[in-house]
Motif scaffolding. Sequence first.
Motif, PDB file in Angstrom:
ATOM      1  N   SER A   1      57.394   8.099  43.652  1.00 54.52           N
ATOM      2  CA  SER A   1      57.356   6.843  42.895  1.00 54.52           C
ATOM      3  C   SER A   1      55.927   6.448  42.558  1.00 54.52           C
ATOM      4  O   SER A   1      55.637   5.990  41.442  1.00 54.52           O
ATOM      5  CB  SER A   1      58.026   5.725  43.695  1.00 54.52           C
ATOM      6  N   ALA A   2      55.016   6.637  43.522  1.00 55.15           N
ATOM      7  CA  ALA A   2      53.626   6.220  43.321  1.00 55.15           C
ATOM      8  C   ALA A   2      52.941   7.034  42.233  1.00 55.15           C
ATOM      9  O   ALA A   2      52.141   6.500  41.454  1.00 55.15           O
ATOM     10  CB  ALA A   2      52.859   6.326  44.629  1.00 55.15           C
TER      11      ALA A   2
ATOM     12  N   GLY B   1      58.583   7.770  48.258  1.00 55.74           N
ATOM     13  CA  GLY B   1      57.477   6.844  48.047  1.00 55.74           C
ATOM     14  C   GLY B   1      56.350   7.476  47.258  1.00 55.74           C
ATOM     15  O   GLY B   1      55.796   6.870  46.331  1.00 55.74           O
TER      16      GLY B   1
ATOM     17  N   GLY C   1      61.833   9.224  53.229  1.00 54.37           N
ATOM     18  CA  GLY C   1      61.328   8.002  52.599  1.00 54.37           C
ATOM     19  C   GLY C   1      59.941   8.192  52.023  1.00 54.37           C
ATOM     20  O   GLY C   1      59.630   7.713  50.921  1.00 54.37           O
ATOM     21  N   LEU C   2      59.073   8.911  52.758  1.00 55.55           N
ATOM     22  CA  LEU C   2      57.719   9.159  52.262  1.00 55.55           C
ATOM     23  C   LEU C   2      57.729  10.017  50.999  1.00 55.55           C
ATOM     24  O   LEU C   2      56.908   9.807  50.094  1.00 55.55           O
ATOM     25  CB  LEU C   2      56.879   9.844  53.344  1.00 55.55           C
TER      26      LEU C   2
ATOM     27  N   GLY D   1      54.419   4.076  52.528  1.00 55.22           N
ATOM     28  CA  GLY D   1      55.300   5.030  51.866  1.00 55.22           C
ATOM     29  C   GLY D   1      56.722   4.532  51.744  1.00 55.22           C
ATOM     30  O   GLY D   1      57.357   4.675  50.691  1.00 55.22           O
ATOM     31  N   LEU D   2      57.242   3.919  52.830  1.00 54.48           N
ATOM     32  CA  LEU D   2      58.609   3.403  52.789  1.00 54.48           C
ATOM     33  C   LEU D   2      58.736   2.224  51.830  1.00 54.48           C
ATOM     34  O   LEU D   2      59.766   2.061  51.159  1.00 54.48           O
ATOM     35  CB  LEU D   2      59.052   2.992  54.200  1.00 54.48           C
ATOM     36  N   ALA D   3      57.680   1.387  51.761  1.00 55.60           N
ATOM     37  CA  ALA D   3      57.707   0.268  50.814  1.00 55.60           C
ATOM     38  C   ALA D   3      57.720   0.772  49.374  1.00 55.60           C
ATOM     39  O   ALA D   3      58.396   0.210  48.505  1.00 55.60           O
ATOM     40  CB  ALA D   3      56.499  -0.645  51.054  1.00 55.60           C
ATOM     41  N   SER D   4      56.966   1.851  49.101  1.00 50.70           N
ATOM     42  CA  SER D   4      56.944   2.419  47.748  1.00 50.70           C
ATOM     43  C   SER D   4      58.293   3.042  47.393  1.00 50.70           C
ATOM     44  O   SER D   4      58.684   3.062  46.222  1.00 50.70           O
ATOM     45  CB  SER D   4      55.840   3.479  47.644  1.00 50.70           C
ATOM     46  N   ALA D   5      58.998   3.559  48.415  1.00 54.99           N
ATOM     47  CA  ALA D   5      60.301   4.183  48.154  1.00 54.99           C
ATOM     48  C   ALA D   5      61.416   3.156  48.010  1.00 54.99           C
ATOM     49  O   ALA D   5      62.438   3.443  47.380  1.00 54.99           O
ATOM     50  CB  ALA D   5      60.645   5.148  49.287  1.00 54.99           C
TER      51      ALA D   5
ATOM     52  N   ASN E   1      63.691   2.322  44.838  1.00 46.64           N
ATOM     53  CA  ASN E   1      64.700   3.293  44.394  1.00 46.64           C
ATOM     54  C   ASN E   1      66.089   2.995  44.944  1.00 46.64           C
ATOM     55  O   ASN E   1      67.080   3.491  44.414  1.00 46.64           O
ATOM     56  CB  ASN E   1      64.263   4.703  44.804  1.00 46.64           C
TER      57      ASN E   1
END
Length: 553
Positions: free
Chosen positions: A434-435, A431, A427-428, A19-23, A26
Amino acid sequence: MLDIPLWKRLLIVAACLLGLASAMPNLFYTRVEGHNDAVKAIEVSGSNPVLDAARGAWPEWLPSGLVNLGLDLRGGAHLLAEVQVEDVYADRLDGMWPDVRDALREVRNSVGTIRLQDGAPDELRVRISRPEGMADALAAVRELARPVVSLTGVGSNDIEVTGDGPDVVVRLSEAEQQATDDRTIQQSLEIIRRRVDEVGTREPTIQRQGEDRILIQVPGLGSAAELKALIGTTARLTFNPVVGRTSNPDQAPGARNIILPSLDEEGVFYIIEQTPVVTGEDLTDAQPGFDQNGQPVVTFRFNPSGARKFGDYTVENVGSPFAIVLDDEVVSAPVIREAIRGGSGQISGNFTVDESNRLAILLRAGALPAELTFLEERTIGPELGADSIEAGKIACIVAGIAVLVFMVLSYGLFGVIANIALIINVGLIFGILSAIGATLTLPGIAGIVLTIGMAVDANVLVFERIREELKTAKGPARAIDLGYERALSAIIDANITTLITAAILFMLGSGPVRGFAVTLGVGIMTSVFTAIFVTRLLIVWWMERRRPKSIEV
């Protein structure tokens, strides 16, 4: 008692990291946005040094999904359009004339001669010379009726046939009108969406409002006038046989003929047959280009059916002119020099490069089934969107700091752990948004701010329950275990009711209300996850490392 299996620990950590990587993209919004735009442009038109530099600004192996910014954050154009569905009735009935004529010819001995009459737009009126044969005429035309294809029109026919003196009158039934309205709106939605997508804008909002209105919001577009120019044109393209030319627009064109003005020749009008040989619906592609003289044109290609009809017509009419008609104007009327079997051609006129490009976009997307009347138009500048983003940032920061300070003052070390989970929670949220490609609006930011305040509710329930259990339990581990176990039902109940509310807002709301519902719903799910799993895992790690004999919450 507090033991968490290794597989579950790994799963929780992996979910948080993912989740943090997906966020993360931004945090570098402008750079990643330029990278994504460059990738799309290279796929369409090939690479060049500028695009390659923009694509290289962000590593390919990193996530590149972004939270799309809505109209109120990015700025753009807003339109509310009304679809003139009544126009479709006239086209539909006009298209039935050949079938009605053929049906009446089969009973000509009873009805005599047949002549099409002028009438209201929502009716087809045919006069017969022998009114005593009206019963046979009505029976013949009623054979053309078909069942209505809709859930609300089950058991109904699509036309109503009545007699009015010597005239046979054909109208669409009420059920068919309702079904036609629904099809027209859905087709208009799809065509508008195609036209907007051709421009390459991000996450437009195109949705039906009420019975016959469409809301169009396109973030990042320069002005409402630009959006109107793109989608407001019907772009109805037809190829019609030419009967003659005239300078008198009031001249009687003759039966089944119409007079249309020339686009390029001032004061010139063409008399053309009303029924086209081929329409724009038979086009498979249209692209801007240049002719042998370097003038902008639009090249087009027909599908097999259109190519066959166009080819057959040109074979039979070599030496005769035919008209290329766009939105009731004759763009050009070339003479057929030879049979055109290839199924392709070009539209020439006094186009600029921008006009030829826009016409190609409109033809590729298809013609609107009915005219649009614009009831409301607004242009929202990017400066206002930037101010909204800045205000949203300040609101999130102030709310976050207030919650962080409150939790530390109220629960000490456990408050610090809850704060770490809160940061992971935010962050999640980004994420997941964004996903799934969600669009963030100003009400959506309000949903995130509300989530920040609500996110610690579950932790408060757990910590207060642990305080109570410390008074009776044998040790800290048992108190923590019982605190999570006995607070779980209250956490689930409170969040499910809020989630149901968010779902109802999403299903029944529109635009900004939906944006709020999305962020609120996502925030609820991440809050429950972090409260039940993340904070518990952090507490377990702390207990395993320190092994305290007593704890203070």
